[in-house]
Design a protein around this motif. Structure first.
Motif, PDB file in Angstrom:
ATOM      1  N   PRO A 273       1.219  -1.469  -0.175  1.00  0.00           N
ATOM      2  CA  PRO A 273      -0.320  -0.174  -0.119  1.00  0.00           C
ATOM      3  C   PRO A 273       1.003   1.345  -0.031  1.00  0.00           C
ATOM      4  O   PRO A 273       1.517   1.484   0.496  1.00  0.00           O
ATOM      5  CB  PRO A 273      -1.116  -0.460   1.017  1.00  0.00           C
ATOM      6  CG  PRO A 273      -0.088  -0.945   2.034  1.00  0.00           C
ATOM      7  CD  PRO A 273       0.244  -2.223   1.002  1.00  0.00           C
TER       8      PRO A 273
ATOM      9  N   GLU B 205       0.468   6.738   2.121  1.00  0.00           N
ATOM     10  CA  GLU B 205      -1.131   7.311   3.086  1.00  0.00           C
ATOM     11  C   GLU B 205      -1.660   6.274   2.960  1.00  0.00           C
ATOM     12  O   GLU B 205      -3.167   6.025   4.067  1.00  0.00           O
ATOM     13  CB  GLU B 205      -1.132   7.944   1.553  1.00  0.00           C
ATOM     14  CG  GLU B 205      -1.171   9.696   1.027  1.00  0.00           C
ATOM     15  CD  GLU B 205       0.827   9.368  -0.033  1.00  0.00           C
ATOM     16  OE1 GLU B 205       0.494   8.053  -0.722  1.00  0.00           O
ATOM     17  OE2 GLU B 205       1.229  10.400   0.278  1.00  0.00           O
ATOM     18  N   GLU B 206      -2.178   5.132   2.296  1.00  0.00           N
ATOM     19  CA  GLU B 206      -3.129   3.874   2.471  1.00  0.00           C
ATOM     20  C   GLU B 206      -2.836   3.559   3.427  1.00  0.00           C
ATOM     21  O   GLU B 206      -3.389   2.831   5.227  1.00  0.00           O
ATOM     22  CB  GLU B 206      -2.970   3.175   1.149  1.00  0.00           C
ATOM     23  CG  GLU B 206      -3.714   3.882   0.062  1.00  0.00           C
ATOM     24  CD  GLU B 206      -3.463   2.627  -0.778  1.00  0.00           C
ATOM     25  OE1 GLU B 206      -4.561   3.023  -2.179  1.00  0.00           O
ATOM     26  OE2 GLU B 206      -2.081   2.139  -0.531  1.00  0.00           O
TER      27      GLU B 206
ATOM     28  N   ASP C   4      -3.540   5.963   6.953  1.00  0.00           N
ATOM     29  CA  ASP C   4      -4.775   6.031   6.996  1.00  0.00           C
ATOM     30  C   ASP C   4      -5.073   4.971   7.963  1.00  0.00           C
ATOM     31  O   ASP C   4      -5.994   4.609   8.549  1.00  0.00           O
ATOM     32  CB  ASP C   4      -5.331   6.312   5.367  1.00  0.00           C
ATOM     33  CG  ASP C   4      -5.496   7.458   4.855  1.00  0.00           C
ATOM     34  OD1 ASP C   4      -4.877   8.816   5.487  1.00  0.00           O
ATOM     35  OD2 ASP C   4      -5.730   7.227   4.202  1.00  0.00           O
TER      36      ASP C   4
END
Length: 123
Positions: free
Chosen positions: A33, A36-37, A40
């Protein structure tokens, strides 16, 4: 990052070693990923967030010890710990910027030169 401090070449400052380490491209598996993913997910999951915070403090302690050792300071030196925390946070902040390389250079320049010329509001 601790290895970057300990293994730096003669004449390379600790700040230069940290900046060089953070500026170097990191290999990424295309199936992984994005940063950012990942963040998050960490921020959305209390157990992961708590674990990540503990890991970051462990990284900070390890880096602070390396900085202190290389500077001839006691292991619990506050300046070494502050620099370790700043360096870790600078790396994260730079990655959030639209131009991470510029942000990294700017923030390390502030560490080197201070904030005396930083804009401030008038009276």
């Amino acid at each position: 990052m601790a290895s970057a401090v300990r293994d730096r070449t003669a004449g390379t400052t600790i700040l230069d070693a940290l900046e060089t380490y953070l500026a170097a491209p990191k290999p990424r598996d295309p199936g992984d990923p994005s940063r950012e993913e990942f963040l998050d997910l960490v921020h959305a999951t209390p157990a992961l967030r708590d674990h990540f915070m503990r890991m970051q403090r462990n990284w900070e302690t390890t880096l602070a010890h390396a900085i202190a050792e290389e500077s001839g300071l006691p292991d619990d030196d506050l300046q070494a710990r502050a620099l370790a925390r700043f360096a870790l946070d600078i790396g994260a902040l730079a990655q959030e910027s639209p131009d991470p390389a510029h942000a990294l250079r700017t923030l390390f320049a502030r560490l080197r030169n201070g904030w005396t010329d930083f804009p401030h509001p008038g009276p």
